[in-house]
Design an enzyme around this catalytic site. Structure first.
Site, PDB file in Angstrom:
ATOM      1  N   GLY A  49      28.622  64.875 -35.534  1.00  0.00           N
ATOM      2  CA  GLY A  49      28.124  65.778 -34.652  1.00  0.00           C
ATOM      3  C   GLY A  49      28.118  65.127 -33.149  1.00  0.00           C
ATOM      4  N   GLU A 103      22.491  60.495 -30.655  1.00  0.00           N
ATOM      5  CA  GLU A 103      22.561  61.553 -31.898  1.00  0.00           C
ATOM      6  C   GLU A 103      22.661  63.073 -31.324  1.00  0.00           C
ATOM      7  OE1 GLU A 103      22.978  62.505 -34.711  1.00  0.00           O
ATOM      8  OE2 GLU A 103      21.773  61.577 -36.092  1.00  0.00           O
ATOM      9  N   ASP A 104      23.338  63.970 -32.113  1.00  0.00           N
ATOM     10  CA  ASP A 104      23.505  65.406 -31.451  1.00  0.00           C
ATOM     11  C   ASP A 104      22.150  65.929 -31.741  1.00  0.00           C
ATOM     12  OD1 ASP A 104      23.574  65.008 -34.457  1.00  0.00           O
ATOM     13  OD2 ASP A 104      25.391  66.627 -34.622  1.00  0.00           O
ATOM     14  N   ASP A 107      16.816  66.344 -36.962  1.00  0.00           N
ATOM     15  CA  ASP A 107      16.149  67.373 -37.601  1.00  0.00           C
ATOM     16  C   ASP A 107      14.902  66.733 -38.354  1.00  0.00           C
ATOM     17  OD1 ASP A 107      15.843  70.069 -38.650  1.00  0.00           O
ATOM     18  OD2 ASP A 107      17.189  69.383 -40.178  1.00  0.00           O
ATOM     19  N   GLY A 109      14.717  63.681 -39.192  1.00  0.00           N
ATOM     20  CA  GLY A 109      14.733  62.382 -38.888  1.00  0.00           C
ATOM     21  C   GLY A 109      15.161  61.484 -39.869  1.00  0.00           C
ATOM     22  N   THR A 111      17.972  60.656 -41.096  1.00  0.00           N
ATOM     23  CA  THR A 111      19.166  60.013 -40.774  1.00  0.00           C
ATOM     24  C   THR A 111      18.801  58.611 -40.017  1.00  0.00           C
ATOM     25  OG1 THR A 111      20.684  61.932 -40.744  1.00  0.00           O
ATOM     26  CG2 THR A 111      21.639  60.075 -39.763  1.00  0.00           C
ATOM     27  N   LYS A 135      14.366  68.800 -33.422  1.00  0.00           N
ATOM     28  CA  LYS A 135      13.311  69.972 -33.919  1.00  0.00           C
ATOM     29  C   LYS A 135      12.090  69.502 -34.423  1.00  0.00           C
ATOM     30  CE  LYS A 135      17.611  72.380 -36.033  1.00  0.00           C
ATOM     31  NZ  LYS A 135      18.000  72.554 -37.437  1.00  0.00           N
ATOM     32  N   PHE A 156      19.107  76.815 -37.495  1.00  0.00           N
ATOM     33  CA  PHE A 156      20.323  76.018 -37.567  1.00  0.00           C
ATOM     34  C   PHE A 156      21.168  76.485 -36.325  1.00  0.00           C
ATOM     35  CE2 PHE A 156      24.674  75.448 -38.954  1.00  0.00           C
ATOM     36  CZ  PHE A 156      24.579  73.875 -39.468  1.00  0.00           C
ATOM     37  N   ASP A 163      28.607  71.218 -36.111  1.00  0.00           N
ATOM     38  CA  ASP A 163      29.432  72.172 -37.082  1.00  0.00           C
ATOM     39  C   ASP A 163      28.576  73.029 -38.033  1.00  0.00           C
ATOM     40  OD1 ASP A 163      28.681  69.974 -38.733  1.00  0.00           O
ATOM     41  OD2 ASP A 163      30.168  70.729 -39.986  1.00  0.00           O
ATOM     42  N   ARG A 169      32.626  72.865 -34.071  1.00  0.00           N
ATOM     43  CA  ARG A 169      32.115  71.985 -33.122  1.00  0.00           C
ATOM     44  C   ARG A 169      32.965  72.166 -31.592  1.00  0.00           C
ATOM     45  NH1 ARG A 169      30.266  67.828 -36.426  1.00  0.00           N
ATOM     46  NH2 ARG A 169      31.200  67.818 -38.622  1.00  0.00           N
TER      47      ARG A 169
END
Ligand code: 5GP
Ligand code: MG
Length: 181
Positions: A49, A103-104, A107, A109, A111, A135, A156, A163, A169
């Site tokens: 992303g 990061e893109d 959310d 967290g 990852t 978020k 979302f 994506d 994307r």
């Protein structure tokens, strides 16, 4: 009125325009320049992303820096699976480097939180976290975020690198899932 887009089975509506994104990218680049302009940091962008944001951010930063990528995934469709897998690992030696995670979107967290111990094991000089979107209401871990482009509600989004099941994307703006009424 700007147009909605349909991706697979879902309809998305315009949310953040590319000009607005670019303005924020420049502000983040200026803030990074204050802290890192003489440090040759390494930007570590998390695929897939973040590739668009990373490309714009790197070009907005006119001080020496390296750019590298790792591939971590936690998402399927429109929800986080809570499980993070590494698909392309680190190539660089990050010992004593100033590392800027790019990061893109943060959310839950999961990852980043799961990845941090791996990164810390390299003994970098510093670790900073930069994310275009976050978020806050979805966050499940105590994460320090150094620069956030936009805080958004727990809905979302797609476009600008993000994506929905592989598509969207390439959209220049960011779109938000349209509520079905
Ligand atoms: P986290 O691990 O923080 O829950 O989720 C982070 C990753 O999930 C992001 O890097 C991104 O790839 C994906 N993600 C989270 N929220 C969204 C969203 O609203 N749209 C898209 N397209 N991906 C998201
Ligand atoms: Mg991502």
């Amino acid at each position: 009125m700007s147009k909605t887009v349909k991706i697979h089975d879902l309809v998305f509506e315009p949310y953040i325009k590319n000009v607005t994104i670019q303005k924020r990218v420049k502000e983040i680049a200026d803030a990074l320049a204050k802290d890192f302009s003489d440090k040759k940091p390494i930007f570590l962008a998390i695929l897939n992303g973040s590739f668009v944001f990373a490309a714009d951010l790197a070009r907005a930063c006119n001080f020496d820096h390296e750019v590298s990528f790792i591939k971590l995934t936690s998402y399927e469709g429109t929800t986080s699976t809570g499980k993070v897998t590494t698909q392309i690992g680190l190539q660089e030696d990050l010992t004593d480097r100033d590392v800027i995670i790019v990061e893109d979107i943060i959310d839950t967290g999961t990852t980043i939180y799961t990845f941090l111990p791996t990164l810390k094991a390299y003994n970098p000089k510093s670790i900073s976290v930069v994310s275009l979107l976050s978020k806050p209401s979805a966050l499940k871990y105590p994460l320090t975020m150094n620069h956030i482009g936009f805080e958004i509600p727990n809905k979302f989004v797609v476009g600008y690198g993000l994506d929905y099941n592989g598509l969207g994307r390439n959209l220049k703006d960011i779109y938000q899932l349209k509520e079905v009424k």
